[in-house]
Design a protein around this motif. Structure first.
Motif, PDB file in Angstrom:
ATOM      1  N   TYR A  72      -3.976  -5.323  -0.280  1.00 24.90           N
ATOM      2  CA  TYR A  72      -4.914  -5.414  -1.402  1.00 24.90           C
ATOM      3  C   TYR A  72      -4.962  -4.101  -2.173  1.00 24.90           C
ATOM      4  O   TYR A  72      -4.917  -3.016  -1.598  1.00 24.90           O
ATOM      5  CB  TYR A  72      -6.316  -5.743  -0.882  1.00 24.90           C
ATOM      6  N   GLY A  73      -5.081  -4.231  -3.484  1.00 27.37           N
ATOM      7  CA  GLY A  73      -5.189  -3.056  -4.339  1.00 27.37           C
ATOM      8  C   GLY A  73      -5.916  -3.411  -5.622  1.00 27.37           C
ATOM      9  O   GLY A  73      -6.675  -4.378  -5.683  1.00 27.37           O
ATOM     10  N   CYS A  74      -5.654  -2.653  -6.670  1.00 29.63           N
ATOM     11  CA  CYS A  74      -6.313  -2.900  -7.953  1.00 29.63           C
ATOM     12  C   CYS A  74      -5.388  -2.448  -9.069  1.00 29.63           C
ATOM     13  O   CYS A  74      -4.340  -1.834  -8.826  1.00 29.63           O
ATOM     14  CB  CYS A  74      -7.639  -2.152  -8.030  1.00 29.63           C
ATOM     15  N   ASP A  75      -5.766  -2.757 -10.297  1.00 29.06           N
ATOM     16  CA  ASP A  75      -4.954  -2.318 -11.420  1.00 29.06           C
ATOM     17  C   ASP A  75      -5.226  -0.842 -11.722  1.00 29.06           C
ATOM     18  O   ASP A  75      -6.161  -0.242 -11.193  1.00 29.06           O
ATOM     19  CB  ASP A  75      -5.200  -3.195 -12.644  1.00 29.06           C
ATOM     20  N   LEU A  76      -4.387  -0.257 -12.544  1.00 24.13           N
ATOM     21  CA  LEU A  76      -4.491   1.159 -12.915  1.00 24.13           C
ATOM     22  C   LEU A  76      -4.899   1.230 -14.377  1.00 24.13           C
ATOM     23  O   LEU A  76      -4.151   0.794 -15.260  1.00 24.13           O
ATOM     24  CB  LEU A  76      -3.160   1.863 -12.690  1.00 24.13           C
ATOM     25  N   THR A  77      -6.078   1.782 -14.637  1.00 25.72           N
ATOM     26  CA  THR A  77      -6.616   1.805 -15.991  1.00 25.72           C
ATOM     27  C   THR A  77      -6.774   3.234 -16.505  1.00 25.72           C
ATOM     28  O   THR A  77      -6.668   4.200 -15.755  1.00 25.72           O
ATOM     29  CB  THR A  77      -7.988   1.107 -16.044  1.00 25.72           C
ATOM     30  N   TYR A  78      -7.079   3.336 -17.799  1.00 25.84           N
ATOM     31  CA  TYR A  78      -7.342   4.654 -18.395  1.00 25.84           C
ATOM     32  C   TYR A  78      -8.512   5.342 -17.714  1.00 25.84           C
ATOM     33  O   TYR A  78      -8.559   6.569 -17.603  1.00 25.84           O
ATOM     34  CB  TYR A  78      -7.649   4.502 -19.891  1.00 25.84           C
TER      35      TYR A  78
ATOM     36  N   ALA B 200       1.063  -2.752 -14.979  1.00 21.78           N
ATOM     37  CA  ALA B 200       1.406  -4.068 -15.521  1.00 21.78           C
ATOM     38  C   ALA B 200       0.250  -5.053 -15.315  1.00 21.78           C
ATOM     39  O   ALA B 200      -0.049  -5.873 -16.189  1.00 21.78           O
ATOM     40  CB  ALA B 200       2.673  -4.600 -14.868  1.00 21.78           C
ATOM     41  N   MET B 201      -0.401  -4.956 -14.157  1.00 21.49           N
ATOM     42  CA  MET B 201      -1.537  -5.838 -13.899  1.00 21.49           C
ATOM     43  C   MET B 201      -2.691  -5.530 -14.851  1.00 21.49           C
ATOM     44  O   MET B 201      -3.391  -6.437 -15.306  1.00 21.49           O
ATOM     45  CB  MET B 201      -1.995  -5.692 -12.444  1.00 21.49           C
ATOM     46  N   TYR B 202      -2.887  -4.272 -15.174  1.00 15.26           N
ATOM     47  CA  TYR B 202      -3.927  -3.906 -16.134  1.00 15.26           C
ATOM     48  C   TYR B 202      -3.642  -4.546 -17.487  1.00 15.26           C
ATOM     49  O   TYR B 202      -4.541  -5.062 -18.161  1.00 15.26           O
ATOM     50  CB  TYR B 202      -4.014  -2.390 -16.276  1.00 15.26           C
TER      51      TYR B 202
ATOM     52  N   LYS C 217     -10.168 -11.930 -12.753  1.00 13.68           N
ATOM     53  CA  LYS C 217     -10.680 -10.772 -12.006  1.00 13.68           C
ATOM     54  C   LYS C 217      -9.962 -10.580 -10.672  1.00 13.68           C
ATOM     55  O   LYS C 217      -9.925  -9.472 -10.135  1.00 13.68           O
ATOM     56  CB  LYS C 217     -12.180 -10.942 -11.749  1.00 13.68           C
ATOM     57  N   GLU C 218      -9.411 -11.647 -10.109  1.00 12.60           N
ATOM     58  CA  GLU C 218      -8.656 -11.554  -8.864  1.00 12.60           C
ATOM     59  C   GLU C 218      -7.292 -12.215  -9.069  1.00 12.60           C
ATOM     60  O   GLU C 218      -7.221 -13.381  -9.450  1.00 12.60           O
ATOM     61  CB  GLU C 218      -9.397 -12.218  -7.703  1.00 12.60           C
ATOM     62  N   VAL C 219      -6.247 -11.441  -8.826  1.00 11.38           N
ATOM     63  CA  VAL C 219      -4.886 -11.914  -9.060  1.00 11.38           C
ATOM     64  C   VAL C 219      -4.047 -11.720  -7.802  1.00 11.38           C
ATOM     65  O   VAL C 219      -4.140 -10.683  -7.137  1.00 11.38           O
ATOM     66  CB  VAL C 219      -4.235 -11.149 -10.234  1.00 11.38           C
ATOM     67  N   SER C 220      -3.239 -12.713  -7.480  1.00 12.80           N
ATOM     68  CA  SER C 220      -2.360 -12.623  -6.314  1.00 12.80           C
ATOM     69  C   SER C 220      -0.905 -12.570  -6.756  1.00 12.80           C
ATOM     70  O   SER C 220      -0.482 -13.340  -7.627  1.00 12.80           O
ATOM     71  CB  SER C 220      -2.575 -13.824  -5.392  1.00 12.80           C
ATOM     72  N   ILE C 221      -0.170 -11.656  -6.163  1.00 13.78           N
ATOM     73  CA  ILE C 221       1.277 -11.594  -6.336  1.00 13.78           C
ATOM     74  C   ILE C 221       1.880 -12.266  -5.103  1.00 13.78           C
ATOM     75  O   ILE C 221       1.683 -11.806  -3.984  1.00 13.78           O
ATOM     76  CB  ILE C 221       1.771 -10.143  -6.448  1.00 13.78           C
ATOM     77  N   ASP C 222       2.582 -13.358  -5.318  1.00 17.87           N
ATOM     78  CA  ASP C 222       3.070 -14.179  -4.209  1.00 17.87           C
ATOM     79  C   ASP C 222       4.576 -13.991  -4.057  1.00 17.87           C
ATOM     80  O   ASP C 222       5.342 -14.318  -4.976  1.00 17.87           O
ATOM     81  CB  ASP C 222       2.743 -15.648  -4.465  1.00 17.87           C
ATOM     82  N   VAL C 223       4.976 -13.483  -2.897  1.00 16.64           N
ATOM     83  CA  VAL C 223       6.384 -13.180  -2.646  1.00 16.64           C
ATOM     84  C   VAL C 223       6.880 -13.960  -1.442  1.00 16.64           C
ATOM     85  O   VAL C 223       6.265 -13.909  -0.368  1.00 16.64           O
ATOM     86  CB  VAL C 223       6.590 -11.661  -2.409  1.00 16.64           C
ATOM     87  N   ASP C 224       7.962 -14.662  -1.602  1.00 15.38           N
ATOM     88  CA  ASP C 224       8.604 -15.396  -0.504  1.00 15.38           C
ATOM     89  C   ASP C 224      10.010 -14.849  -0.335  1.00 15.38           C
ATOM     90  O   ASP C 224      10.833 -14.945  -1.245  1.00 15.38           O
ATOM     91  CB  ASP C 224       8.650 -16.891  -0.834  1.00 15.38           C
ATOM     92  N   ILE C 225      10.292 -14.242   0.843  1.00 12.28           N
ATOM     93  CA  ILE C 225      11.624 -13.660   1.038  1.00 12.28           C
ATOM     94  C   ILE C 225      12.540 -14.562   1.865  1.00 12.28           C
ATOM     95  O   ILE C 225      13.697 -14.202   2.122  1.00 12.28           O
ATOM     96  CB  ILE C 225      11.543 -12.247   1.659  1.00 12.28           C
ATOM     97  N   GLN C 226      12.042 -15.715   2.286  1.00 14.04           N
ATOM     98  CA  GLN C 226      12.872 -16.776   2.865  1.00 14.04           C
ATOM     99  C   GLN C 226      13.765 -16.315   4.014  1.00 14.04           C
ATOM    100  O   GLN C 226      14.949 -16.628   4.065  1.00 14.04           O
ATOM    101  CB  GLN C 226      13.734 -17.424   1.778  1.00 14.04           C
ATOM    102  N   GLU C 227      13.162 -15.569   4.960  1.00 12.62           N
ATOM    103  CA  GLU C 227      13.977 -15.069   6.071  1.00 12.62           C
ATOM    104  C   GLU C 227      13.393 -15.365   7.445  1.00 12.62           C
ATOM    105  O   GLU C 227      14.105 -15.235   8.436  1.00 12.62           O
ATOM    106  CB  GLU C 227      14.178 -13.551   5.930  1.00 12.62           C
TER     107      GLU C 227
END
Length: 408
Positions: free
Chosen positions: A391-397, A312-314, A373-383
């Motif tokens: 850290y990772g990367c996208d999955l491409t062909y 999805a990030m790709y 080129k740099e993307v952050s997925i921001d998750v707040d679980i409020q607990e």
């Protein structure tokens, strides 16, 4: 603390070199494949290795030579992993012996690293034949560190180096490192070789403690493809030539050293994640307000390791359902109905999920954010109050293209 140049040669008393010796048949003549790093004095040394049950021969040599926590040189090759290979232990020991003779150090003070194809006999004869050459080129310069870095690269597309300068006990200390890693990267060490040097004086047992903690929060929080390698090695050598008083307890000076080590390791880890095989962007996931850092880490790792999230990030597709799905199989406790999810980058930020449910958001804005080129997925679980970032990367062909014929 400030960032500096020099890699493994940034610290006093360390020299490095790299040459081409033809470990892998038909390898380009301008691609180094044999590296040597030498300290002017015996150094306190610590290392961490792969958690894979299948371990390459060089790792066992390193374990044996590090029983007393001391080393003086590192020799490493690319082009062949010397893992599950005929005469593997014998050839790893031959590498150490050849390096010891050429560098003028004790054989049991030489550590060995290898990376490349698994299951094929290492051409140790060509390594031995070129050991005097690489030793003759040892220098304390940024260019020498770069040559060594080039020698350990396989499918890497960029060199990975970092160095910082800091003050410890009134003395100026330096710490720097080089690394390789692009594929077979997964938390609990990736197919990485990482060599770090410092002129700070520190007790070997305290150095081991610092390295273990730093690795757990940096290299063990990256993933490219979910494969944990057979050869993962991270070594840090501390020769004490900065002249600071020996660090032998967790004092304020120790924490200055720890912060510097962490900065170098994190920089190298992020460079590995960004340079994942075929990758087009660096992806990070920060999970905050967790009940425990361990839970936050597990959730963040699951997200950046998910093939569906990476795909999805790709495609710059704000498919947040894949993020929540990955969290759900992480086996970390959280309440889905409390989860908020957003995406952010240099192009801005956007919320896509609140309290476990969809919210209206502009898909065009989301796509613009995810195309950076740099993307952050921001998750707040409020607990709670704990957080962690992976850290990772996208999955491409290109990932499939690179690995479809890697051996042949």
């Amino acid at each position: 603390m400030k960032k500096i140049e020099g890699g493994v040669c940034a610290a006093k008393g360390f020299r490095a070199a790299g040459v081409h010796c033809g470990v892998k048949a038909n390898s380009p003549a301008d691609k180094n494949d044999l590296a040597l790093i030498v300290s002017d004095t015996v150094a306190a040394t610590a290392a961490t290795f792969t958690s894979n049950r299948v371990k390459a021969a060089p790792i066992y040599v390193c374990m044996e030579h590090l029983e007393n926590g001391l080393a003086q040189a590192i020799v490493a090759n690319s082009g062949n992993a010397n893992a599950c290979a005929p005469e593997g232990m014998e050839n790893a020991k031959r590498m150490a012996a050849a390096a010891a003779k050429a560098a003028g150090v004790d054989e049991d003070k030489v550590l060995v690293g290898s990376t490349g194809v698994i299951g094929q006999r290492l051409n140790v004869e060509t390594i031995e034949a070129h050991m005097d050459e690489v030793a003759s080129k040892l220098e304390a310069s940024a260019e020498a560190s770069q040559a060594a870095n080039n020698a350990i690269m396989t499918t890497d597309t960029v060199e990975k180096t970092a160095a910082v300068e800091f003050t410890c006990g009134g003395k100026t200390c330096r710490i720097g490192g080089i690394a390789k890693g692009s594929g077979m990267i997964h938390p609990n060490m990736g197919t990485m070789l990482c060599f770090i040097t410092t002129d700070c004086a520190i007790d070997p047992s305290l150095l081991r403690s610092a390295l273990r903690e730093v690795v757990s929060k940096t290299f063990n929080r990256i993933s490219v493809d979910g494969d944990t390698s057979t050869n993962d090695t991270c070594i840090v050598m501390a020769n004490g030539m900065a002249g600071n008083e020996l660090l032998d307890w967790k004092s304020e000076e120790y924490h200055a050293f720890y912060d510097a080590l962490y900065e170098v390791a994190l920089t190298l880890a992020k460079k590995m994640a960004a340079d994942g095989e075929g990758a087009s962007r660096l992806i990070s996931c920060t999970v905050k307000h967790s009940r425990a850092e361990e839970y936050a880490e597990r959730l963040a790792k699951a997200v950046i390791a998910s093939s569906l999230v990476k795909a999805a990030m790709y495609g710059a597709d704000a498919n947040w359902g894949r993020v929540l799905c990955a969290m759900g199989y992480s086996k970390a406790p959280f309440r889905p109905e409390f989860v908020n999810i957003g995406f952010s980058s240099a192009a801005g930020s956007i919320t896509v999920c609140e309290n476990g449910e969809a919210v209206d958001f502009d898909e065009d804005i989301a796509k613009k954010i995810l195309l950076e080129k740099e993307v952050s997925i921001d998750v707040d679980i409020q607990e709670g109050d704990e957080e962690a970032t992976a850290y990772g990367c996208d999955l491409t062909y290109d990932y499939v293209r690179i690995n479809g014929d890697y051996r042949t």
